[in-house]
Design an enzyme around this catalytic site. Structure first.
Site, PDB file in Angstrom:
ATOM      1  N   GLY A 121       7.323   3.834  -4.143  1.00 22.84           N
ATOM      2  CA  GLY A 121       7.564   3.565  -2.737  1.00 22.84           C
ATOM      3  C   GLY A 121       6.364   3.825  -1.858  1.00 22.84           C
ATOM      4  N   CYS A 122       5.356   4.537  -2.380  1.00 19.06           N
ATOM      5  CA  CYS A 122       4.204   4.823  -1.534  1.00 19.06           C
ATOM      6  C   CYS A 122       3.393   3.571  -1.271  1.00 19.06           C
ATOM      7  CB  CYS A 122       3.318   5.869  -2.186  1.00 19.06           C
ATOM      8  SG  CYS A 122       2.481   5.309  -3.671  1.00 19.06           S
ATOM      9  N   GLY A 123       3.556   2.526  -2.103  1.00 19.36           N
ATOM     10  CA  GLY A 123       2.848   1.283  -1.870  1.00 19.36           C
ATOM     11  C   GLY A 123       1.443   1.267  -2.414  1.00 19.36           C
ATOM     12  N   CYS A 125       0.508   3.666  -5.424  1.00 17.75           N
ATOM     13  CA  CYS A 125       0.477   4.140  -6.796  1.00 17.75           C
ATOM     14  C   CYS A 125       0.492   2.971  -7.785  1.00 17.75           C
ATOM     15  CB  CYS A 125       1.678   5.042  -7.069  1.00 17.75           C
ATOM     16  SG  CYS A 125       1.804   6.426  -5.931  1.00 17.75           S
TER      17      CYS A 125
END
Length: 278
Positions: A121-123, A125
């Site tokens: 979700g961090c966009g 990783c």
């Protein structure tokens, strides 16, 4: 659109989004056994045309909206019309959402996957080069709304808590609200992840065919870069948050021409893009 699988033990509609756990509350010299409500968090696999793309940690509610919103805000599909089917398989400790998308979008997704080792979700990783970062939003079209910021933000800030049922039960989730230009809250989605809450909200609006240029998003979180990027991609003219934005979120909003405000309260807010008018 959602079809529950045969091995589903609890339907999505019945999931409360929290679980009960035995705890002991301590205050001063005293302690009291109790039952607490804890926000639910499970792995949710998003599968496109039979290929698993990502596993997200999310609260198992509104998973169809979540998957649709993720596909849109992450650029997997160009529009909601490219999503042909969505099937939710909800199990006690995990979930899978299988989506069928347009072939041209799927081909583009496979091309992107060749350069990725994984996603979260961090966009960021799993991206193996700076060139893969999608931090250059297109400029938003002229705004279709006029917003009296002090009044609209005060109204949204005042009304949000009444819509946060899961937050009131657990104290551990974020909320994403869709507001009219006047600050009236129309929809609220909650999740343990702030980006998941925004995806759920955007997915729900997209499934309804709503025009995302005619309202604004109010978030009970800080203004991180991925939230600004998702909002800009969906051409949302105003993103408001309860806490502070990051420098990258401000940069993305500035380049997109999206109004970004933070520290929103009933009587105060901070405008981080004062040159952008609505």
């Amino acid at each position: 659109m959602v079809a529950m699988s045969a091995d589903t033990e609890t339907s999505e509609i019945e999931r409360a989004g929290f679980v009960e756990r035995a705890i002991v509350r301590h205050r001063g010299a005293g302690s009291t056994p109790a039952i607490d409500h804890v926000a639910e968090e499970i792995p949710v696999a998003l599968v496109f045309n039979g290929i698993s793309h990502v596993v997200m940690m999310a609260t198992p509610r509104d998973l169809e909206a979540f998957a649709c919103g993720f596909a849109l805000t992450e650029g997997v599909v160009a529009s909601a019309a490219a999503i042909f089917d969505c099937e939710v398989f909800l199990r006690p400790d995990s979930a899978e959402v299988a989506m069928t998308i347009a072939q041209e979008d799927f081909v583009r997704l496979k091309d992107r996957r060749r350069a990725l080792t994984g996603r979260s979700g961090c966009g960021v990783c799993g991206i193996d080069s700076l060139e893969m970062l999608d931090l250059r939003p297109e400029a938003l079209p002229p705004a279709l709304i006029t917003v009296d910021l002090p009044q609209a933000l005060a109204k949204a800030a005042d009304g949000l808590r009444a819509h946060q049922a899961l937050m009131q039960a657990t104290g551990g989730v974020h909320a994403a609200a869709w507001c009219t230009p006047e600050g009236e809250i129309v929809h609220v989605f909650e999740d343990i992840g702030r980006h998941n809450g925004l995806d759920k909200l955007i997915g729900h609006l997209a499934l309804q065919g709503a025009d995302l240029r005619r309202g604004f998003v109010f978030l009970s979180s800080r203004g991180s870069y991925e939230l600004a990027r998702k909002a800009a991609r969906m051409r949302i003219p105003l993103l408001a948050t309860i806490s502070a934005p990051s420098s990258l979120a401000i940069r993305i909003a500035t380049e997109a021409g999206m109004k970004l405000v933070g520290f929103c309260r009933q009587d105060a807010f901070v405008d981080y893009t004062p040159h952008i008018t609505l």
